[in-house]
Each structure stands twice: as structure tokens, then as C-alpha cells.
Design a protein around this motif. Structure first.
Motif, mmCIF file in Angstrom:
data_model
loop_
_atom_site.group_PDB
_atom_site.id
_atom_site.type_symbol
_atom_site.label_atom_id
_atom_site.label_comp_id
_atom_site.label_asym_id
_atom_site.label_seq_id
_atom_site.Cartn_x
_atom_site.Cartn_y
_atom_site.Cartn_z
ATOM 1 N N VAL A 1 30.631 -18.740 -11.809
ATOM 2 C CA VAL A 1 30.439 -20.040 -10.695
ATOM 3 C C VAL A 1 31.146 -21.026 -11.125
ATOM 4 O O VAL A 1 31.785 -21.860 -10.356
ATOM 5 C CB VAL A 1 28.879 -19.998 -10.190
ATOM 6 N N ASP A 2 30.984 -21.742 -12.266
ATOM 7 C CA ASP A 2 31.450 -22.808 -12.653
ATOM 8 C C ASP A 2 32.721 -22.895 -12.720
ATOM 9 O O ASP A 2 33.469 -23.892 -12.291
ATOM 10 C CB ASP A 2 31.075 -23.204 -14.375
ATOM 11 N N TRP A 3 33.538 -21.825 -13.021
ATOM 12 C CA TRP A 3 35.057 -21.787 -12.731
ATOM 13 C C TRP A 3 35.402 -21.648 -11.504
ATOM 14 O O TRP A 3 36.419 -22.366 -11.255
ATOM 15 C CB TRP A 3 35.416 -20.408 -13.667
ATOM 16 N N TYR A 4 34.799 -21.058 -10.597
ATOM 17 C CA TYR A 4 35.116 -21.181 -9.169
ATOM 18 C C TYR A 4 34.816 -22.527 -8.695
ATOM 19 O O TYR A 4 35.678 -22.966 -7.965
ATOM 20 C CB TYR A 4 34.134 -20.250 -8.622
ATOM 21 N N LYS A 5 33.751 -23.149 -9.119
ATOM 22 C CA LYS A 5 33.689 -24.567 -8.639
ATOM 23 C C LYS A 5 34.492 -25.460 -9.237
ATOM 24 O O LYS A 5 35.156 -26.405 -8.467
ATOM 25 C CB LYS A 5 32.309 -25.088 -9.025
ATOM 26 N N ARG A 6 34.977 -25.282 -10.418
ATOM 27 C CA ARG A 6 36.221 -26.085 -10.981
ATOM 28 C C ARG A 6 37.687 -25.936 -10.181
ATOM 29 O O ARG A 6 38.328 -26.928 -9.847
ATOM 30 C CB ARG A 6 36.541 -25.840 -12.402
ATOM 31 N N ALA A 7 37.673 -24.754 -9.884
ATOM 32 C CA ALA A 7 39.006 -24.269 -9.100
ATOM 33 C C ALA A 7 38.628 -25.208 -7.617
ATOM 34 O O ALA A 7 39.817 -25.612 -7.026
ATOM 35 C CB ALA A 7 39.080 -23.034 -8.762
ATOM 36 N N TYR A 8 37.510 -25.114 -7.098
ATOM 37 C CA TYR A 8 37.451 -25.932 -5.868
ATOM 38 C C TYR A 8 37.747 -27.236 -5.909
ATOM 39 O O TYR A 8 38.193 -27.767 -5.061
ATOM 40 C CB TYR A 8 35.975 -25.513 -5.159
ATOM 41 N N GLU A 9 37.175 -27.804 -7.014
ATOM 42 C CA GLU A 9 37.431 -29.407 -7.272
ATOM 43 C C GLU A 9 38.803 -29.746 -7.452
ATOM 44 O O GLU A 9 39.207 -30.723 -7.026
ATOM 45 C CB GLU A 9 36.530 -29.835 -8.486
ATOM 46 N N LYS A 10 39.772 -28.682 -7.518
ATOM 47 C CA LYS A 10 41.070 -28.885 -7.969
ATOM 48 C C LYS A 10 41.801 -28.506 -6.613
ATOM 49 O O LYS A 10 43.242 -28.509 -6.861
ATOM 50 C CB LYS A 10 41.751 -28.261 -9.203
ATOM 51 N N ASN A 11 40.810 -28.164 -5.523
ATOM 52 C CA ASN A 11 41.667 -27.653 -4.257
ATOM 53 C C ASN A 11 42.450 -26.521 -4.662
ATOM 54 O O ASN A 11 43.364 -26.166 -3.861
ATOM 55 C CB ASN A 11 42.463 -28.839 -3.850
ATOM 56 N N LYS A 12 42.075 -25.647 -5.321
ATOM 57 C CA LYS A 12 42.702 -24.409 -5.845
ATOM 58 C C LYS A 12 41.561 -23.128 -5.751
ATOM 59 O O LYS A 12 41.061 -22.781 -6.716
ATOM 60 C CB LYS A 12 43.148 -24.109 -7.306
ATOM 61 N N PHE A 13 41.314 -22.664 -4.355
ATOM 62 C CA PHE A 13 40.244 -22.030 -3.946
ATOM 63 C C PHE A 13 40.934 -20.927 -2.804
ATOM 64 O O PHE A 13 41.799 -21.167 -2.177
ATOM 65 C CB PHE A 13 39.044 -22.465 -3.682
ATOM 66 N N THR A 14 39.990 -19.828 -3.042
ATOM 67 C CA THR A 14 40.336 -18.627 -1.993
ATOM 68 C C THR A 14 39.226 -18.314 -1.261
ATOM 69 O O THR A 14 38.094 -18.668 -1.672
ATOM 70 C CB THR A 14 41.103 -17.311 -2.690
ATOM 71 N N ASP A 15 39.175 -17.379 -0.311
ATOM 72 C CA ASP A 15 38.106 -16.850 0.277
ATOM 73 C C ASP A 15 37.291 -16.305 -0.583
ATOM 74 O O ASP A 15 36.377 -16.246 -0.672
ATOM 75 C CB ASP A 15 38.865 -15.800 1.487
ATOM 76 N N GLU A 16 37.896 -15.398 -1.341
ATOM 77 C CA GLU A 16 37.100 -14.652 -2.536
ATOM 78 C C GLU A 16 36.401 -15.671 -3.408
ATOM 79 O O GLU A 16 35.244 -15.307 -3.637
ATOM 80 C CB GLU A 16 38.215 -13.799 -3.391
ATOM 81 N N SER A 17 37.069 -16.757 -3.925
ATOM 82 C CA SER A 17 36.179 -17.573 -4.845
ATOM 83 C C SER A 17 35.231 -18.198 -4.229
ATOM 84 O O SER A 17 33.836 -18.442 -4.618
ATOM 85 C CB SER A 17 37.225 -18.565 -5.543
ATOM 86 N N LEU A 18 35.182 -18.744 -2.928
ATOM 87 C CA LEU A 18 34.080 -19.392 -2.182
ATOM 88 C C LEU A 18 33.112 -18.327 -1.934
ATOM 89 O O LEU A 18 31.873 -18.458 -1.885
ATOM 90 C CB LEU A 18 34.713 -19.994 -1.186
ATOM 91 N N ASN A 19 33.540 -17.100 -1.478
ATOM 92 C CA ASN A 19 32.571 -15.894 -1.041
ATOM 93 C C ASN A 19 31.846 -15.805 -2.272
ATOM 94 O O ASN A 19 30.679 -15.588 -2.160
ATOM 95 C CB ASN A 19 33.258 -14.697 -0.667
ATOM 96 N N HIS A 20 32.263 -15.562 -3.558
ATOM 97 C CA HIS A 20 31.735 -15.351 -4.802
ATOM 98 C C HIS A 20 30.574 -16.328 -5.206
ATOM 99 O O HIS A 20 29.607 -15.850 -5.689
ATOM 100 C CB HIS A 20 32.667 -15.142 -5.950
ATOM 101 N N ILE A 21 31.084 -17.612 -5.053
ATOM 102 C CA ILE A 21 29.930 -18.848 -5.408
ATOM 103 C C ILE A 21 28.578 -18.514 -4.343
ATOM 104 O O ILE A 21 27.596 -18.565 -4.728
ATOM 105 C CB ILE A 21 30.652 -19.976 -5.158
ATOM 106 N N GLY A 22 29.103 -18.277 -2.869
ATOM 107 C CA GLY A 22 27.887 -17.992 -2.093
ATOM 108 C C GLY A 22 27.107 -16.733 -2.495
ATOM 109 O O GLY A 22 25.809 -16.718 -2.220
ATOM 110 N N ILE A 23 27.848 -15.497 -2.707
ATOM 111 C CA ILE A 23 26.998 -14.536 -3.014
ATOM 112 C C ILE A 23 25.997 -14.730 -4.515
ATOM 113 O O ILE A 23 25.141 -14.469 -4.434
ATOM 114 C CB ILE A 23 27.913 -13.322 -3.422
#
Length: 176
Positions: A1-23
Motif C-alpha cells: 500500500v505504501d508503494w501505491y500511495k507513493r506512486a499516487y503522490e507522484k501522480n503515477k497511478f492507475t485504476d489497478e493501483s487505486l483499486n488495490h489501496i481500496g481493497i
């Protein structure tokens, strides 16, 4: 989750990454946090996140159960190109059961179940049985002109053929 959040903070996210955080948060029953991430995905028109918002309203995870709202999210996910067949499956379940906010509609249930199958969705015994029953009920309604169905023997026969085919598959695949 931390890696996905870091990607989000750098504006490098996908449907899959946001969905995985939610899951991750949903599985931990931190529903407000799960909804937050899926709503971020909703703003980006990410169909998996939108589908999971439908799931939240379907089951009442972090929100009140509201099948009308769930239908809107599932239909939107389908319109955006969901490939899993899951939104169609859940719409089939909703219309099969019906309730206080969504009227029971076997024809819609059968059509959504069939779309889920067409997308390769795996069905449990109970789900396949619901599909066959919904198709059979459509055939009966058209055959006899019941409810708001016009009497139409040709359309009834088409529904009965579908019900027979799925009933046969049920018998062959799931021998009980």
C-alpha cells in the motif's frame, strides 16, 4: 500500500493501483478509507474503482445498503469498459432478487447474467441456477402474457431454449 500511495503522490497511478489501496482498506474493514481511494478513482473514470463503489453500496460497506446507487455504479463501470463481468453479475443478482429500491426484473437479471458469462465470468452453482430460473421465468411470462410481458410464443420459446441450455450445463458441470 505504501508503494501505491507513493506512486499516487507522484501522480503515477492507475485504476489497478487505486483499486488495490481500496481493497486493502476494505479487507481490513476500514471502509471510509477504502471509499476515499475508490472515489479518487471514480473522479478519473476508473471502471474497477467505480465497480467497487457499487459493491460498497450493494453490501453496505461503509455506506447504507442502497441497491439503486449500486446499480448506477455498476452500469457506469460497464459503460466505461469493465471486462471482468463482475458488475454484470451483481446487476443480475440485484434484478433477480429485487427489493425496496429496485424492482425485481427477471428479464434484466437474465440479460446481465448472460453478459457476465459472455465476458468469461465463472459462475457458482447457485449463480448458474439463478440464470436458468430467470430465463425460465421470462419464458413463462412471455408465454402466458403475465405481469407486463406481452404474450409472445416465439420470444417465450427463445427464453425457454436459453433456460434449458443453462440448466443442462448446470446438470453436467455441477453434479449434485
Amino acid at each position: 500500500v505504501d508503494w501505491y500511495k507513493r506512486a499516487y503522490e507522484k501522480n503515477k497511478f492507475t485504476d489497478e493501483s487505486l483499486n488495490h489501496i481500496g481493497i486493502f482498506y476494505n479487507d481490513g474493514e476500514n471502509y471510509p478509507e477504502a471509499l476515499k481511494w475508490w472515489r479518487i478513482g471514480e473522479e478519473k473514470n476508473f471502471c474497477t474503482c467505480i465497480s467497487n463503489l457499487g459493491v460498497a453500496y450493494y453490501f453496505g460497506n461503509g455506506v447504507d445498503i442502497n441497491w439503486q446507487q449500486a446499480v448506477k455504479y455498476f452500469e457506469r463501470a460497464i459503460a466505461l469498459g469493465s471486462k471482468s463481468g463482475y458488475p454484470e453479475m451483481k446487476l443480475g443478482d440485484i434484478y433477480y432478487a429485487g427489493g425496496s429500491t429496485v424492482a425485481q426484473n427477471y428479464e434484466r437479471a437474465a440479460k446481465y447474467f448472460a453478459q457476465a458469462l459472455d465476458k468469461g465470468r465463472k459462475f457458482s452453482y447457485d449463480e448458474l441456477a439463478k440464470l436458468a430460473e430467470a430465463e425460465y421465468r421470462c419464458g413463462t411470462n412471455y408465454s402466458l402474457g403475465l405481469l407486463d410481458f406481452p404474450e409472445d410464443k416465439k420470444v417465450a420459446d427463445e427464453w425457454f431454449k436459453k433456460a434449458r441450455a443453462h440448466g443442462e450445463k448446470l446438470r453436467l458441470v455441477y453434479r449434485r
